[in-house]
Design a protein around this motif. Structure first.
Motif, PDB file in Angstrom:
ATOM      1  N   VAL A 106      -1.433  -6.936   9.126  1.00 62.08           N
ATOM      2  CA  VAL A 106      -2.566  -6.256   8.508  1.00 62.08           C
ATOM      3  C   VAL A 106      -3.818  -7.016   8.914  1.00 62.08           C
ATOM      4  N   ALA A 107      -4.643  -6.381   9.743  1.00 70.25           N
ATOM      5  CA  ALA A 107      -5.844  -7.023  10.258  1.00 70.25           C
ATOM      6  C   ALA A 107      -7.070  -6.425   9.574  1.00 70.25           C
ATOM      7  N   ASP A 108      -7.568  -7.138   8.565  1.00 66.54           N
ATOM      8  CA  ASP A 108      -8.755  -6.697   7.822  1.00 66.54           C
ATOM      9  C   ASP A 108      -9.373  -7.910   7.159  1.00 66.54           C
ATOM     10  N   VAL A 109     -10.685  -8.019   7.231  1.00 68.16           N
ATOM     11  CA  VAL A 109     -11.381  -9.166   6.646  1.00 68.16           C
ATOM     12  C   VAL A 109     -11.524  -9.030   5.126  1.00 68.16           C
ATOM     13  N   SER A 110     -11.402  -7.819   4.615  1.00 69.29           N
ATOM     14  CA  SER A 110     -11.584  -7.573   3.184  1.00 69.29           C
ATOM     15  C   SER A 110     -10.378  -8.067   2.384  1.00 69.29           C
ATOM     16  N   VAL A 111     -10.644  -8.943   1.429  1.00 68.74           N
ATOM     17  CA  VAL A 111      -9.590  -9.460   0.562  1.00 68.74           C
ATOM     18  C   VAL A 111      -9.014  -8.331  -0.293  1.00 68.74           C
ATOM     19  N   SER A 112      -9.850  -7.398  -0.720  1.00 68.54           N
ATOM     20  CA  SER A 112      -9.351  -6.295  -1.553  1.00 68.54           C
ATOM     21  C   SER A 112      -8.428  -5.370  -0.755  1.00 68.54           C
ATOM     22  N   VAL A 113      -8.742  -5.127   0.523  1.00 70.44           N
ATOM     23  CA  VAL A 113      -7.856  -4.312   1.359  1.00 70.44           C
ATOM     24  C   VAL A 113      -6.548  -5.061   1.588  1.00 70.44           C
ATOM     25  N   GLN A 114      -6.642  -6.349   1.890  1.00 80.96           N
ATOM     26  CA  GLN A 114      -5.433  -7.156   2.093  1.00 80.96           C
ATOM     27  C   GLN A 114      -4.531  -7.094   0.853  1.00 80.96           C
ATOM     28  N   ARG A 115      -5.134  -7.232  -0.305  1.00 82.46           N
ATOM     29  CA  ARG A 115      -4.372  -7.232  -1.565  1.00 82.46           C
ATOM     30  C   ARG A 115      -3.768  -5.854  -1.835  1.00 82.46           C
ATOM     31  N   THR A 116      -4.533  -4.801  -1.585  1.00 82.49           N
ATOM     32  CA  THR A 116      -4.033  -3.441  -1.785  1.00 82.49           C
ATOM     33  C   THR A 116      -2.822  -3.173  -0.896  1.00 82.49           C
ATOM     34  N   VAL A 117      -2.913  -3.576   0.357  1.00 86.08           N
ATOM     35  CA  VAL A 117      -1.801  -3.382   1.290  1.00 86.08           C
ATOM     36  C   VAL A 117      -0.606  -4.219   0.857  1.00 86.08           C
ATOM     37  N   GLN A 118      -0.875  -5.427   0.399  1.00 81.54           N
ATOM     38  CA  GLN A 118       0.212  -6.302  -0.053  1.00 81.54           C
ATOM     39  C   GLN A 118       0.957  -5.672  -1.234  1.00 81.54           C
ATOM     40  N   PRO A 157      -1.097 -11.156   7.104  1.00 86.48           N
ATOM     41  CA  PRO A 157      -2.526 -10.832   7.099  1.00 86.48           C
ATOM     42  C   PRO A 157      -3.301 -11.673   8.117  1.00 86.48           C
ATOM     43  N   VAL A 158      -4.233 -11.033   8.818  1.00 81.19           N
ATOM     44  CA  VAL A 158      -5.138 -11.721   9.738  1.00 81.19           C
ATOM     45  C   VAL A 158      -6.550 -11.201   9.493  1.00 81.19           C
ATOM     46  N   GLU A 159      -7.547 -11.968   9.936  1.00 80.25           N
ATOM     47  CA  GLU A 159      -8.929 -11.604   9.627  1.00 80.25           C
ATOM     48  C   GLU A 159      -9.798 -11.329  10.835  1.00 80.25           C
ATOM     49  N   ASN A 160      -9.257 -11.436  12.072  1.00 80.56           N
ATOM     50  CA  ASN A 160     -10.057 -11.108  13.252  1.00 80.56           C
ATOM     51  C   ASN A 160      -9.147 -10.703  14.406  1.00 80.56           C
ATOM     52  N   GLY A 161      -9.761 -10.155  15.452  1.00 81.13           N
ATOM     53  CA  GLY A 161      -8.998  -9.623  16.572  1.00 81.13           C
ATOM     54  C   GLY A 161      -8.200 -10.654  17.341  1.00 81.13           C
ATOM     55  N   SER A 210      -2.309   4.644  -0.814  1.00 79.39           N
ATOM     56  CA  SER A 210      -1.308   3.620  -0.491  1.00 79.39           C
ATOM     57  C   SER A 210       0.072   4.206  -0.235  1.00 79.39           C
ATOM     58  N   GLU A 211       0.492   5.145  -1.067  1.00 82.36           N
ATOM     59  CA  GLU A 211       1.827   5.734  -0.902  1.00 82.36           C
ATOM     60  C   GLU A 211       1.925   6.490   0.411  1.00 82.36           C
ATOM     61  N   ARG A 212       0.877   7.196   0.786  1.00 81.89           N
ATOM     62  CA  ARG A 212       0.878   7.939   2.055  1.00 81.89           C
ATOM     63  C   ARG A 212       0.920   6.984   3.239  1.00 81.89           C
ATOM     64  N   LEU A 213       0.175   5.878   3.142  1.00 80.17           N
ATOM     65  CA  LEU A 213       0.175   4.880   4.215  1.00 80.17           C
ATOM     66  C   LEU A 213       1.565   4.270   4.376  1.00 80.17           C
ATOM     67  N   VAL A 214       2.188   3.884   3.282  1.00 77.97           N
ATOM     68  CA  VAL A 214       3.532   3.293   3.338  1.00 77.97           C
ATOM     69  C   VAL A 214       4.528   4.285   3.927  1.00 77.97           C
ATOM     70  N   ALA A 215       4.464   5.532   3.492  1.00 80.36           N
ATOM     71  CA  ALA A 215       5.385   6.546   4.017  1.00 80.36           C
ATOM     72  C   ALA A 215       5.179   6.746   5.514  1.00 80.36           C
ATOM     73  N   ALA A 216       3.930   6.772   5.962  1.00 79.46           N
ATOM     74  CA  ALA A 216       3.647   6.948   7.394  1.00 79.46           C
ATOM     75  C   ALA A 216       4.177   5.775   8.200  1.00 79.46           C
ATOM     76  N   VAL A 217       3.941   4.558   7.725  1.00 80.59           N
ATOM     77  CA  VAL A 217       4.406   3.364   8.434  1.00 80.59           C
ATOM     78  C   VAL A 217       5.932   3.343   8.483  1.00 80.59           C
ATOM     79  N   ARG A 218       6.563   3.597   7.362  1.00 85.23           N
ATOM     80  CA  ARG A 218       8.034   3.592   7.310  1.00 85.23           C
ATOM     81  C   ARG A 218       8.605   4.649   8.261  1.00 85.23           C
TER      82      ARG A 218
END
Length: 147
Positions: free
Chosen positions: A7-19, A31-35, A108-116
């Motif tokens: 998960v590459a995003d600098v936002s802590v809230s996005v990182q936490r949501t994905v987690q 989690p990573v914060e840059n390219g 979040s549920e749609r993202l998880v389903a798509a990734v899975r």
């Protein structure tokens, strides 16, 4: 064995949501914060999927996506972009073979389903070996010996 997701995003809230959306033991997040960190982690981890923010600092996120797609060992790894409301980048047009763009805030549920679904679809070989076809009346081991 858990699916490995970068998960590459600098936002802590996005990182936490994905987690929270991708629970253990089914998933393991990196989690990573840059390219540049994303490219190094991808080489190390060999992820099952990569989520990249289109506003990632450092190396351009779309360039990172293109670099991943150029490598044979990452061509089948699902690559999804997380696009901010005001991001002007169109990942779908600039990164060949990306697997989709999710607008932040995302479902979040749609993202998880798509990734899975993407991971499971790509875990099957692109082609399966064909079964041999034997002529009628044979013994099932191949053509009859006609000597």
């Amino acid at each position: 064995m858990p699916y490995k997701i970068i998960v590459a995003d600098v936002s802590v809230s996005v990182q936490r949501t994905v987690q929270l959306a991708f629970p253990e033991p089914e998933f393991r997040l990196f989690p990573v914060e840059n390219g540049d960190e994303l490219l190094g982690t991808a080489e190390e981890v060999r992820p099952d999927a990569v989520l990249v923010s289109t506003s990632l600092p450092g190396r351009d996120p779309l360039e990172v996506g293109r670099l991943l797609r150029l490598r044979e060992d990452f061509r089948r790894v699902p690559l999804l972009f997380l696009k901010g409301t005001f991001d002007g980048l169109d990942a779908a047009k600039t990164v060949p073979d990306n697997d989709g763009v999710f607008q932040k805030p995302f479902d979040s549920e749609r993202l998880v389903a798509a990734v899975r679904d993407l991971i499971e679809a790509r875990s099957v070989p692109p082609t399966l070996p064909e079964e041999p076809v034997f002529p009628p009346g044979g013994n099932g081991r191949g053509p009859k010996d006609r000597t």
